[in-house]
Design an enzyme around this catalytic site. Sequence first.
Site, PDB file in Angstrom:
ATOM      1  N   GLU A  99      18.033  -3.718 -22.737  1.00  0.00           N
ATOM      2  CA  GLU A  99      17.004  -4.654 -23.179  1.00  0.00           C
ATOM      3  C   GLU A  99      15.723  -4.450 -22.381  1.00  0.00           C
ATOM      4  OE1 GLU A  99      19.177  -8.346 -22.811  1.00  0.00           O
ATOM      5  OE2 GLU A  99      19.573  -8.348 -24.960  1.00  0.00           O
ATOM      6  N   CYS A 112       8.883  -5.735 -18.827  1.00  0.00           N
ATOM      7  CA  CYS A 112      10.018  -5.814 -17.900  1.00  0.00           C
ATOM      8  C   CYS A 112      11.015  -4.731 -18.308  1.00  0.00           C
ATOM      9  CB  CYS A 112      10.633  -7.204 -17.996  1.00  0.00           C
ATOM     10  SG  CYS A 112      12.055  -7.419 -16.934  1.00  0.00           S
ATOM     11  N   CYS A 119      24.923  -3.560 -14.757  1.00  0.00           N
ATOM     12  CA  CYS A 119      24.609  -3.609 -13.328  1.00  0.00           C
ATOM     13  C   CYS A 119      25.895  -3.859 -12.551  1.00  0.00           C
ATOM     14  CB  CYS A 119      23.614  -4.736 -13.052  1.00  0.00           C
ATOM     15  SG  CYS A 119      23.105  -4.807 -11.322  1.00  0.00           S
ATOM     16  N   CYS A 123      25.497 -10.343  -9.090  1.00  0.00           N
ATOM     17  CA  CYS A 123      24.958 -11.634  -8.646  1.00  0.00           C
ATOM     18  C   CYS A 123      25.576 -12.722  -9.531  1.00  0.00           C
ATOM     19  CB  CYS A 123      23.434 -11.654  -8.770  1.00  0.00           C
ATOM     20  SG  CYS A 123      22.637 -10.331  -7.845  1.00  0.00           S
ATOM     21  N   CYS A 126      23.697 -14.268 -12.619  1.00  0.00           N
ATOM     22  CA  CYS A 126      23.040 -13.342 -13.557  1.00  0.00           C
ATOM     23  C   CYS A 126      23.965 -12.926 -14.698  1.00  0.00           C
ATOM     24  CB  CYS A 126      22.568 -12.106 -12.796  1.00  0.00           C
ATOM     25  SG  CYS A 126      21.870 -10.857 -13.867  1.00  0.00           S
ATOM     26  N   CYS A 345      14.614 -15.551 -17.033  1.00  0.00           N
ATOM     27  CA  CYS A 345      15.252 -15.234 -15.762  1.00  0.00           C
ATOM     28  C   CYS A 345      16.755 -15.511 -15.769  1.00  0.00           C
ATOM     29  CB  CYS A 345      14.581 -16.072 -14.686  1.00  0.00           C
ATOM     30  SG  CYS A 345      15.412 -15.995 -13.131  1.00  0.00           S
TER      31      CYS A 345
HETATM   32 FE1  SF4 Z   1      22.028  -6.833 -11.152  1.00  0.00          FE
HETATM   33 FE2  SF4 Z   1      21.524  -9.205 -12.238  1.00  0.00          FE
HETATM   34 FE3  SF4 Z   1      21.746  -8.998  -9.589  1.00  0.00          FE
HETATM   35 FE4  SF4 Z   1      19.590  -7.930 -10.889  1.00  0.00          FE
HETATM   36  S1  SF4 Z   1      20.126 -10.107 -10.713  1.00  0.00           S
HETATM   37  S2  SF4 Z   1      20.824  -6.974  -9.255  1.00  0.00           S
HETATM   38  S3  SF4 Z   1      20.582  -7.241 -12.813  1.00  0.00           S
HETATM   39  S4  SF4 Z   1      23.378  -8.629 -11.088  1.00  0.00           S
END
Ligand code: SF4
Length: 358
Positions: A99, A112, A119, A123, A126, A345
Site C-alpha cells: 500500500e 507515504c 513487516c 509493533c 500496528c 496511523c
Molecule cells: Fe513495522 Fe508497523 Fe512497527 Fe512500522 S509500526 S516497524 S510497519 S510493525
Amino acid sequence: MIVKNNLDVQSGVLNCSKLELQKILIENGFPKFKADQIFIWLYRFGKTSFFDMSNIGKNDQNTLEKLFYIYRPRIVDTKHSADGTIKFLLELSDQNTIETVFIPDTKRNTICISSQVGCCVGCKFCNTGKAGFVRNLYTEEIVSQFLIVKDYLNLWQSDERLSNIVFMGMGEPLFNHQNVLRAIENLMTDEKEGISRRKITLSTSGVTDVLSQIIEKLQCRLAISLHAPNNEIRRKIMPINNVHKIEDIISVCKAYTKYHEYMKITFEYLLLSGINDSKKDAEGLVELLSGINGKVNLLQFNAWDGCDFEASPEKTVLQFAQVLKNKGITVSIRAKRGEDIMAACGQLSSGIAQRTVI
Ligand code: SF4
C-alpha cells in the site's frame, strides 16, 4: 554487443543508481552522459518506454529496449478519503501487494511509501506488523510507488508536485536499507526536479546497528518511532526494544545530529491510553531527549479490528504536549488523515500531516 548487468533484478532500469547505469551503458558502448538523459526521462518526465525518449537515436532506443525494462506495479484498487487522501493497493510482479498513500495538504503533497511487503518488527499497535513479513522491496518497487502516483494524478505535465516523501508505509526501511538508500538517491538525483533531502523522511523503529553504519550515507531527514520514555514501557509495545534499547537509540541519534548538523530528528510518539500517556511519561520523555536536536510529533491512535489499545483522550494529548512545550521541546500533534479508508496511523502504518503546533 549486449552485456547483461548483474543486479538482483536483471535489467530493471529503475533498479540502477545513476553510477550503476553509467557502468552498464559504457559496457554496451554508450557514452557516459546517456545515463543523465535516461534519468531525466525516467524521473522528470515519467517515461515508461525508451521509444518515448526523443533525444535518444532510434538505434540506441532499440538497444536500450533490449537491455532494460521500465517497471510499474499494477494499481489494483484506490480508496479516496473525504479529506483528499488516496490509498493505493499495488500489485507487484510476483502478485504480492503493498500500500502507498497520497496525502494532499495546503502547503505540500506527501506520499507515504512502503519499503517491504509486510513487516517483521511486530509493533503491538500496528496493523501491518500483525500481518507478518513477506519480503523486501526492490529499488524499482520503491521508486515506482512515487512514479505511479504521479502517473495516476497526471502530475507529469502539471505545476503541482509531489513535494514530500515519507518512508512510513509498510515495513522497516532499515531492514532493507540498500534498496531504500538507492531509491532515495535516485529520487533526489534530478537537480531541477528532484526532491530535496529535507523533504524526504525515513522513519525507523530504531535499528541501531544499521543506523550507526549508514549515518554518513543517509542524506534525508530521520524520524524515530519512539513511543515510550523508557525501556520498560517500550518493550511492552515494541518487541524490537529487546534488541535495540532506548539508550542505544539516543546514542545513535546524537551521532546523526552531530554529522547532519542542521537536520532535526523527529521523535514519533503514539499516545496510548493508560500505557504511555501520563504526566510522568511526558517528563521522562523530556529528560530522555535533553541535549538532542529534535522535535516530538504526537500521534493519536487509530483503532483497527482486534487491536488491544485505545486512543488517549484529547485532554490527555494536550496535557502531554504542554509538559513538553513547557520544557522547551518543539511539539506537534499529527492530524488524522485517511482514517475513513484505513490509511491512517497504525492502520496501514503511520499517518502524516501536522495539525497543531502548540
Ligand atoms: Fe513495522 Fe508497523 Fe512497527 Fe512500522 S509500526 S516497524 S510497519 S510493525
